[in-house]
Design an enzyme around this catalytic site. Sequence first.
Site, PDB file in Angstrom:
ATOM      1  N   ARG A  10       0.782  -1.232  -0.068  1.00  0.00           N
ATOM      2  CA  ARG A  10      -0.188  -0.053   0.155  1.00  0.00           C
ATOM      3  C   ARG A  10       0.923   1.326  -0.059  1.00  0.00           C
ATOM      4  O   ARG A  10       1.770   1.381   0.571  1.00  0.00           O
ATOM      5  CB  ARG A  10      -0.913  -0.028   0.841  1.00  0.00           C
ATOM      6  N   SER A  39     -18.676  -6.439  -5.466  1.00  0.00           N
ATOM      7  CA  SER A  39     -17.770  -6.304  -4.497  1.00  0.00           C
ATOM      8  C   SER A  39     -17.107  -7.737  -4.196  1.00  0.00           C
ATOM      9  O   SER A  39     -17.701  -8.611  -3.957  1.00  0.00           O
ATOM     10  CB  SER A  39     -18.423  -5.743  -3.295  1.00  0.00           C
ATOM     11  N   GLY A  50     -11.511  -0.577  -9.022  1.00  0.00           N
ATOM     12  CA  GLY A  50     -10.369   0.132  -8.889  1.00  0.00           C
ATOM     13  C   GLY A  50      -9.726  -0.303  -7.606  1.00  0.00           C
ATOM     14  O   GLY A  50     -10.112  -1.369  -7.053  1.00  0.00           O
ATOM     15  N   GLU A  69      -8.423  -6.372 -14.418  1.00  0.00           N
ATOM     16  CA  GLU A  69      -8.064  -7.180 -13.320  1.00  0.00           C
ATOM     17  C   GLU A  69      -9.491  -7.497 -12.855  1.00  0.00           C
ATOM     18  O   GLU A  69     -10.260  -8.620 -12.653  1.00  0.00           O
ATOM     19  CB  GLU A  69      -7.476  -7.102 -12.203  1.00  0.00           C
ATOM     20  N   ARG A 115     -16.118 -12.962  -9.658  1.00  0.00           N
ATOM     21  CA  ARG A 115     -16.443 -11.267  -9.941  1.00  0.00           C
ATOM     22  C   ARG A 115     -17.304 -11.343 -11.158  1.00  0.00           C
ATOM     23  O   ARG A 115     -17.174 -11.881 -12.177  1.00  0.00           O
ATOM     24  CB  ARG A 115     -15.491 -10.448  -9.779  1.00  0.00           C
ATOM     25  N   LYS A 133     -21.533   1.569  -1.286  1.00  0.00           N
ATOM     26  CA  LYS A 133     -20.227   2.417  -1.309  1.00  0.00           C
ATOM     27  C   LYS A 133     -20.747   3.725  -1.966  1.00  0.00           C
ATOM     28  O   LYS A 133     -20.618   4.389  -3.000  1.00  0.00           O
ATOM     29  CB  LYS A 133     -19.292   2.007  -2.626  1.00  0.00           C
TER      30      LYS A 133
END
Length: 149
Positions: A10, A39, A50, A69, A115, A133
């Site tokens: 990160r 999600s 993102g 991805e 996903r 979100k």
Amino acid sequence: MVKEKPNSIRIYDEEGFRRRAACICVRSDAETEVLLVTSSRRPEKWIVPGGGVEPEEEPSVTATREVLEEAGVIGKLGRSLGVFENLEHKDRTEVYVMTVTEELDEWEDSKTIGRKRQWFTIEEALEQLALHKPVQRNYLQQLRRSKLT
């Protein structure tokens, strides 16, 4: 500032905010529909694709990589809608507009975590994001404002 996570690193800015990038994916014919993905933590909820900026990576590269991805799409990266701050999670996300040129049948996250992706009108997307979100609703509101200027 760099902080390691089990399978990624990160990156934080000088004020301690995690650096992220995302894309509002639109169809080539118009910016009336946007692509959302499920999600990873709550597969019944929809989000904007993102993720975190990696070391030595520009946010525009992050945005393009994350969309491939998470959503399995390729496209032409367009304008930045700005940097959006989430005080609750202490992150700052630079959001771009991407015009989708190709949708892959299979992609990394579809195979590894199941996903899904789906096209929504902007109004439908705003409703979906409100459920999980709400901060990401600001991205779409900025997209609408930027089209008027």
